[in-house]
Design a protein around this motif. Structure first.
Motif, PDB file in Angstrom:
ATOM      1  N   GLY A  70       0.776  -1.230   0.000  1.00 15.87           N
ATOM      2  CA  GLY A  70       0.000   0.000   0.000  1.00 15.87           C
ATOM      3  C   GLY A  70       0.810   1.283   0.000  1.00 15.87           C
ATOM      4  N   THR A  71       2.122   1.174   0.032  1.00 15.37           N
ATOM      5  CA  THR A  71       2.991   2.354   0.052  1.00 15.37           C
ATOM      6  C   THR A  71       3.600   2.571  -1.325  1.00 15.37           C
ATOM      7  N   PRO A  72       3.524   3.790  -1.881  1.00 15.19           N
ATOM      8  CA  PRO A  72       4.158   4.062  -3.173  1.00 15.19           C
ATOM      9  C   PRO A  72       5.672   3.871  -3.085  1.00 15.19           C
ATOM     10  N   VAL A  73       6.228   3.116  -4.044  1.00 15.66           N
ATOM     11  CA  VAL A  73       7.663   2.812  -4.014  1.00 15.66           C
ATOM     12  C   VAL A  73       8.387   3.162  -5.311  1.00 15.66           C
ATOM     13  N   ALA A  74       7.654   3.432  -6.381  1.00 22.39           N
ATOM     14  CA  ALA A  74       8.327   3.749  -7.644  1.00 22.39           C
ATOM     15  C   ALA A  74       7.328   4.291  -8.662  1.00 22.39           C
ATOM     16  N   LEU A  75       7.875   4.996  -9.610  1.00 19.45           N
ATOM     17  CA  LEU A  75       7.128   5.482 -10.769  1.00 19.45           C
ATOM     18  C   LEU A  75       7.678   4.750 -11.981  1.00 19.45           C
ATOM     19  N   LEU A  76       6.792   4.129 -12.745  1.00 17.92           N
ATOM     20  CA  LEU A  76       7.176   3.433 -13.976  1.00 17.92           C
ATOM     21  C   LEU A  76       6.460   4.108 -15.130  1.00 17.92           C
ATOM     22  N   GLN A  77       7.238   4.549 -16.096  1.00 20.94           N
ATOM     23  CA  GLN A  77       6.651   5.096 -17.314  1.00 20.94           C
ATOM     24  C   GLN A  77       6.948   4.131 -18.449  1.00 20.94           C
ATOM     25  N   THR A  78       5.925   3.828 -19.241  1.00 23.88           N
ATOM     26  CA  THR A  78       6.103   3.008 -20.431  1.00 23.88           C
ATOM     27  C   THR A  78       5.788   3.858 -21.651  1.00 23.88           C
ATOM     28  N   TYR A  79       6.437   3.548 -22.761  1.00 28.31           N
ATOM     29  CA  TYR A  79       6.183   4.327 -23.973  1.00 28.31           C
ATOM     30  C   TYR A  79       6.495   3.506 -25.211  1.00 28.31           C
ATOM     31  N   GLU A  80       5.847   3.919 -26.286  1.00 26.80           N
ATOM     32  CA  GLU A  80       6.113   3.311 -27.589  1.00 26.80           C
ATOM     33  C   GLU A  80       7.345   3.993 -28.171  1.00 26.80           C
TER      34      GLU A  80
END
Length: 196
Positions: A70-80
């Motif tokens: 329940g704790t935010p641990v990372a930001l993941l961005q995906t892209y083409e």
């Protein structure tokens, strides 16, 4: 929301980033000096929310918040990659997907052994299996030795060092960036899996 169980680590949940609701936590991460390579250290909370609100309108770029217990641990961005400036620097293949990763700062207990590798395992599972892709491309800044080492430990193979061109559009402004490309194929990430 997507969940991944990483042995010896626990459950990682990935959900779409909510630009307004998650702006406080993301702003606190990108504003730290350690996140300088993310390129958002000088932005206000409102500007960070604006960046991700714009990204949410795109079909080619997506932001995900990773949580553990329940704790935010990372930001993941995906892209083409074909819809990104990286496409000017390498030959994009069908089945490629790009990712950017920003980890939350270590908590009061300090760095945790195996934490980063466990999160990257979940992100690799998401990119290659859940999104059904053949190869992941990353483009960390060439000066970001920690990120390059993390990806190499995860099985990524270094590609060329490149210069990502400047982008100056009404909705997107990115300075040029000297980047180290690296690639991870599904076959390398999951060698025991049945071939597709």
């Amino acid at each position: 929301m997507t969940e991944y169980t990483v042995g010896g680590f626990g459950t990682v949940r990935l959900r779409p980033l909510d630009p307004e609701r998650d702006a406080d936590v993301v702003h606190s991460w990108v504003g730290e000096e350690r996140a300088a390579f993310w390129g958002m250290t000088g932005l206000t909370r409102a500007q960070v929310a604006e960046v991700y609100a714009h990204m949410a309108t795109l079909d080619t770029h997506h932001a995900h918040l990773a949580e553990k217990d329940g704790t935010p641990v990372a930001l993941l961005q995906t892209y083409e990659p074909a819809a990104d400036r990286v496409s000017e620097c390498y030959d994009v293949r069908p089945g490629d997907i790009g990712i950017h990763v920003l980890l939350a700062p270590a908590g009061p207990e300090g760095p945790r052994s195996g934490w980063t590798d466990s999160l990257l395992s979940a992100f690799t599972e998401f990119a290659l299996r859940t999104l059904d892709r053949d190869r992941v491309v990353v483009d960390p800044d060439v000066r970001n030795a920690k990120a390059i080492a993390r990806f190499t430990r995860q099985g990524f193979t270094r590609g060329p060092a490149v210069l990502l061109p400047e982008i100056d559009l009404p909705d997107v402004q990115l300075p040029e960036k000297h980047a180290q490309l690296a690639f991870l194929t599904r076959a390398v990430a999951f060698p025991d899996a049945d071939p597709r």
